[in-house]
Design an enzyme around this catalytic site. Sequence first.
Site, PDB file in Angstrom:
ATOM      1  N   SER A 238     -43.414 -10.944  25.470  1.00  0.00           N
ATOM      2  CA  SER A 238     -42.444 -11.580  24.583  1.00  0.00           C
ATOM      3  C   SER A 238     -41.123 -10.829  24.692  1.00  0.00           C
ATOM      4  O   SER A 238     -41.023  -9.830  25.406  1.00  0.00           O
ATOM      5  CB  SER A 238     -42.942 -11.548  23.146  1.00  0.00           C
ATOM      6  OG  SER A 238     -42.825 -10.224  22.658  1.00  0.00           O
ATOM      7  N   LYS A 239     -40.154 -11.311  23.933  1.00  0.00           N
ATOM      8  CA  LYS A 239     -38.807 -10.735  24.012  1.00  0.00           C
ATOM      9  C   LYS A 239     -38.799  -9.230  23.755  1.00  0.00           C
ATOM     10  O   LYS A 239     -37.945  -8.512  24.257  1.00  0.00           O
ATOM     11  CB  LYS A 239     -37.901 -11.418  22.985  1.00  0.00           C
ATOM     12  CG  LYS A 239     -37.477 -12.797  23.423  1.00  0.00           C
ATOM     13  CD  LYS A 239     -36.164 -13.181  22.757  1.00  0.00           C
ATOM     14  CE  LYS A 239     -35.787 -14.594  23.103  1.00  0.00           C
ATOM     15  NZ  LYS A 239     -36.194 -15.555  22.073  1.00  0.00           N
TER      16      LYS A 239
END
Length: 468
Positions: A238-239
């Site tokens: 994820s980010k």
Amino acid sequence: MDKIVTRFAPSPTGYLHVGGARTAIFNWLHARHMKGKFILRVEDTDMERSTQASVDAIFEALEWLQMDWDEGPYFQSKRFHIYNEYIKKILDSGHAYYCTCSPQEIEAMREKARATGGKPKYDGTCRDKGLSKTENAVIRFKAPLLGTTVIEDDIKGKIVFQNTELDDFIISRSDGTPTYNFVVVVDDITMGVNTVIRGDDHVMNTPKQILLYQALESPLPTFGHVPMVLGSDRTRLSKRHGAMSVTAYRDMGYLPDALINYLVRLGWSYGDQEFFTRDELIEKFTLTHIGKSAGIFNPEKLLALNAEHIRETSPAKLTSQLLPFLKSRGCGAEKGPYIESVIKTLNIRSKTLVEMADGAMFYFEDRVSYDEKAAAKFLKPIALEPLKRLIEQIEAIDDFNAKNLENAFSQVMEITGLKLGKIAQPVRVALTGKTASPGIFEIIEVLGKEKVLSRLNAAVQLIMAKEQ
Ligand code: GLU
């Protein structure tokens, strides 16, 4: 054997992230390796979440990766007439039925199942009623009540599902729109897709899809569910783990071939080999070497691989990839021998094209922009003498080659009694504006006599102006 037909089927609900890109790359490579066909299909039936901006972003990323597709792009939103035809077919064959149970009734069924510890699912109320179409009726698939459904997965091996776990899932909603699993199967059948490689987050959909294939009397494709890409803490990427979108890597100065190489190796192996050109991947890629465990995304490793690709790519090829970065810095560089020789001085020391562009700017400037500290430290009166002597020596050179240049520096060392280091640093600042750059002789050769003399003279002027 039939020609291999693979597809990449993104849902346009965001940019193309590295995990999705890896799935696309596996499908593309398999098709290329097998001399088959690679289809692009946009799964945009979720009108709420699909956007044109996402479609554009996905295409932009695929084009940058240079993943050419042979057929498509198809858009599911334009294929409802085909889905309707297949809904009719499956109804006619008795594998599906109309259901008029209300949402409240469905909820009550679920509640009841939960209360008795069972799995909340549709209880088959309308299964044998033989209802015909009415407003608000949905169409359900008549799933087998007993037995098993088996995925013979090329990557994960055999996965067995108990049919008692499945229910009569909806294939057409009350508004007449077909549901996800149904359209995927109809698309794969009608497009002749015989190899489905996708993320293992889809494994749970596969038994439903297999049952639909069987009901539609179509041969099953080969399935291969690829393990997820995880971050360094082993959670889904994820980010938090850094840049996720493919185009972010483009903008950070990664080469498409490096990103492809990295993503493929993250889940596939060929002995210990880490570095692969695009052609080598096409030649060597097979599904059999896709690993069963999740790949851990490691940005440092990707960066190191990018540096290696930069080193290994010919200057001529790098030119077109570097030019946009130079242009965005306001530099008017163009294709040709000059930029190629510039690249030759930078490719061994640049990890990204951004670094390379930053390092290349001075070659193209009409007037060197000096780093303040560098100029203050090295463009001082004490540098005047060696700079002036060097100008004289260089002016006298006819054949501007490495040997004559070295000789010119030796002369200056002799005349001034200074060591090379003392001379080279002011010269470097005069030529590049900075204290760090490729080797001084390399720079001089690339810049050429005229630019070198004009820059050395400008530095002399600057020092003299400071003196007054
Ligand atoms: N549209 C799905 C996704 O983006 C892929 C479906 C499939 O590959 O079957 O995850």
